[in-house]
Design an enzyme around this catalytic site. Structure first.
Site, PDB file in Angstrom:
ATOM      1  N   CYS A   2      28.340  30.815 100.465  1.00 42.10           N
ATOM      2  CA  CYS A   2      27.445  31.960 100.452  1.00 42.10           C
ATOM      3  C   CYS A   2      27.470  32.590  99.071  1.00 42.10           C
ATOM      4  CB  CYS A   2      27.864  32.997 101.493  1.00 42.10           C
ATOM      5  SG  CYS A   2      27.966  32.356 103.180  1.00 42.10           S
ATOM      6  N   GLY A  28      22.777  30.117  99.487  1.00 39.26           N
ATOM      7  CA  GLY A  28      22.562  30.313 100.913  1.00 39.26           C
ATOM      8  C   GLY A  28      21.140  30.726 101.204  1.00 39.26           C
ATOM      9  N   GLY A 102      33.176  31.950 102.132  1.00 37.33           N
ATOM     10  CA  GLY A 102      34.318  31.074 102.375  1.00 37.33           C
ATOM     11  C   GLY A 102      34.459  30.744 103.839  1.00 37.33           C
ATOM     12  N   THR A 302      20.449  19.063  90.449  1.00 34.85           N
ATOM     13  CA  THR A 302      21.823  19.267  90.024  1.00 34.85           C
ATOM     14  C   THR A 302      22.365  18.133  89.164  1.00 34.85           C
ATOM     15  OG1 THR A 302      22.033  20.192  92.247  1.00 34.85           O
ATOM     16  CG2 THR A 302      24.005  20.169  90.903  1.00 34.85           C
ATOM     17  N   ASP A 364      22.825  10.865  91.229  1.00 33.96           N
ATOM     18  CA  ASP A 364      22.923  12.058  92.085  1.00 33.96           C
ATOM     19  C   ASP A 364      24.255  12.736  91.827  1.00 33.96           C
ATOM     20  OD1 ASP A 364      22.078  13.951  93.876  1.00 33.96           O
ATOM     21  OD2 ASP A 364      21.806  12.550  95.545  1.00 33.96           O
ATOM     22  N   ASP A 365      24.326  14.037  92.168  1.00 30.44           N
ATOM     23  CA  ASP A 365      25.581  14.757  91.948  1.00 30.44           C
ATOM     24  C   ASP A 365      26.666  14.280  92.893  1.00 30.44           C
ATOM     25  OD1 ASP A 365      25.450  16.673  94.448  1.00 30.44           O
ATOM     26  OD2 ASP A 365      23.501  16.825  93.480  1.00 30.44           O
TER      27      ASP A 365
END
Length: 490
Positions: A2, A28, A102, A302, A364-365
């Site tokens: 988040c 998020g 978390g 990313t 790709d990441d």
């Protein structure tokens, strides 16, 4: 995973909190909320959806106050309804609103303690509401509302809670409280700016990009186990509230979650991803010095930094081969596998000119469930690629992430129980190459922090907090796509 923000200002902070959330939206997309301390009242507005959809002029006008917190939600465990949106708040003691990034790994035990010992009721399935009630109970036991009382309360929270957590709280009559888990798994950064009218203003946020956008100077990361209190008058207090533990920031922040323009633990995410590309390019040269790769194409967004450095290391062309629809959310954090699968073709469209009659290396990441990768490999073939190779800037994800990232039961991870050759066949690519874990950790640490340790548990299966027996069976029941599907149906 988040995004959280907390601000103490010299003027009303709701608009700044909104702007902070918009640059943390990548963390998020399920729900968003803001809580402000307005005199003796907590003002809260939250709901499901993107930040821009949850708030309008009317709701923002009600969020008065110079102290506030904000949250954008990405669900891991629990239900996905509006009652799970944050911040959560309690009226006793004093009035506290809390936003949490978390995941606690002892939520069930804490929930029982909160009900049976603390005599508090938890209304949702969220571990964040459990954490709020633990903090409220520990603060109530201090019989005072001072920074010192808060630090003693946080010592109690850190004794009781286990897992990864970064937290911001608005406490009526005091100001802003922020704290981080003793291992520093989840990120939290502290910033400051001087107000034109005099006085200091402070911010804490998940990523430094929120500070940049709002004009705050980045002071430092909140230390593992540290508590921060910023009074409504702008006074800053900080104290260590947990015994020293192994420092283990989450490596997946650098691989995927964080924005490249953020700094986490004094490490540039952008530079870390570039170094990932260099080390992976060097591995490709070791394994196939006579490779036939014509072009390197990133799977946006990313992987771009890594893909560019792979191309440079290999001495081949770098090309943008996919056009991304900016109005579709991040596929990894879609709530269910069906939604993820449907979104891939809506999200990406290939440029055939960059694929036709070429040997293509897609970058790709990471590869988590594999469904997205499988479809993208097929897209490349359909666009005319002669061969399709696939490189992952991260190692195989073989284990669940239990500290706040939705990597569910092992059975849903494509690499679990499979060799790299098995995965290669399943994804349909002509060659699959993964980053080695030691290379990933060295790339993220960089030359400034050689040997730095990270939470790499989803790759290694080593969990810094330890795991109680039966835990993985419980999270499978909560976090698997099938479990989420059943909850939505009910």
């Amino acid at each position: 995973m988040c995004g959280i923000v907390g601000i103490v200002g010299q003027s009303e902070v709701a608009a700044q909190l909104y702007d902070g959330l918009t640059v943390l939206q990548h963390r998020g997309q399920d729900a968003a909320g803001i809580a402000t301390a307005d005199g003796g009242k907590l003002r809260v507005h939250k709901g499901n959806g993107l930040v821009r959809d949850v708030f309008d002029a009317g709701s923002m006008s009600l969020l008065g106050g110079r102290v506030g917190i904000a949250h954008c939600r990405y669900p891991t465990a629990g239900s996905e309804g509006s009652d799970e949106a944050q911040p959560f708040y309690v009226n006793s003691p004093f009035g506290i609103a809390l936003a949490h990034n978390g995941n606690l790994i002892n939520t069930d035990a804490l929930r029982r303690e909160v009900f049976e010992q603390d005599r508090r009721n938890v209304n949702t399935e969220s571990d964040s509401e459990v954490l709020l009630n633990v903090f409220a109970h520990e603060l109530d036991a201090q019989k005072a509302l001072t920074p010192e009382a808060v630090f003693r309360a946080l010592e109690g929270v850190n004794r009781r809670a286990r897992g990864g957590y970064a937290v911001v709280c608005a406490v009526l009559g005091l100001g802003l409280v922020a704290f981080r888990d003793p291992n520093g798994i989840r990120p939290l950064v502290l910033g400051k700016r001087s107000n034109e009218g005099g006085g200091d203003e402070y911010i804490v946020a998940s990523e430094s990009v929120a500070l940049d956008v709002l004009g705050f100077e980045r002071l430092r990361d909140v230390a593992p186990g540290e508590g921060i209190v910023i009074t409504a008058r702008g006074e800053l207090f900080a104290q260590q509230c947990a015994p020293s533990q192994p420092h283990a920031p989450c490596i997946f922040e650098y691989v995927y979650f964080a924005r490249p323009d953020s700094m986490i633990e004094e490490i540039s995410v952008h530079k870390a991803r570039m170094r990932m590309g260099v080390t992976l390019g060097e591995k490709i040269l070791r394994e196939r010095p006579d490779h036939d790769i014509d072009v390197v194409i990133p799977i946006p967004d990313t992987s771009r930094d890594s893909a560019l450095e792979i191309a440079n290391t290999l001495g081949v062309k770098y090309r943008e081969g996919f056009i991304k629809n900016r109005y579709v959310g991040r596929t990894f954090i879609m709530p269910g596998q069906g939604e993820r699968a449907k979104s891939v073709k809506r999200k990406l469209n290939p440029i055939p000119l960059e694929f036709r009659n070429r040997v293509v290396l897609l970058v790709d990441d990471s590869i988590v469930r594999g469904t997205t990768s499988q479809q993208i490999v097929q897209m490349a073939r359909d666009a005319g690629a002669k061969k399709v190779y696939l490189a992952s800037a991260a190692p195989p994800v073989r284990h669940p992430n239990i500290y706040g990232i939705d990597m569910p039961s092992s059975e849903e991870l494509v690499a679990h129980g499979r060799s790299e050759q098995d995965i290669e066949r399943l994804l349909g690519c002509d060659w699959l190459i993964y980053q080695d874990l030691k290379d990933l950790e060295a790339a993220v640490a960089g030359p400034k922090f050689p040997g730095r340790k990270f939470d790499s548990s989803c790759f290694s299966g080593e969990y810094v907090t330890g795991i109680e027996p039966g835990y993985f069976e419980r999270i499978k029941q909560l976090r698997s796509d099938e479990a989420k599907k059943q909850r939505r149906a009910s």
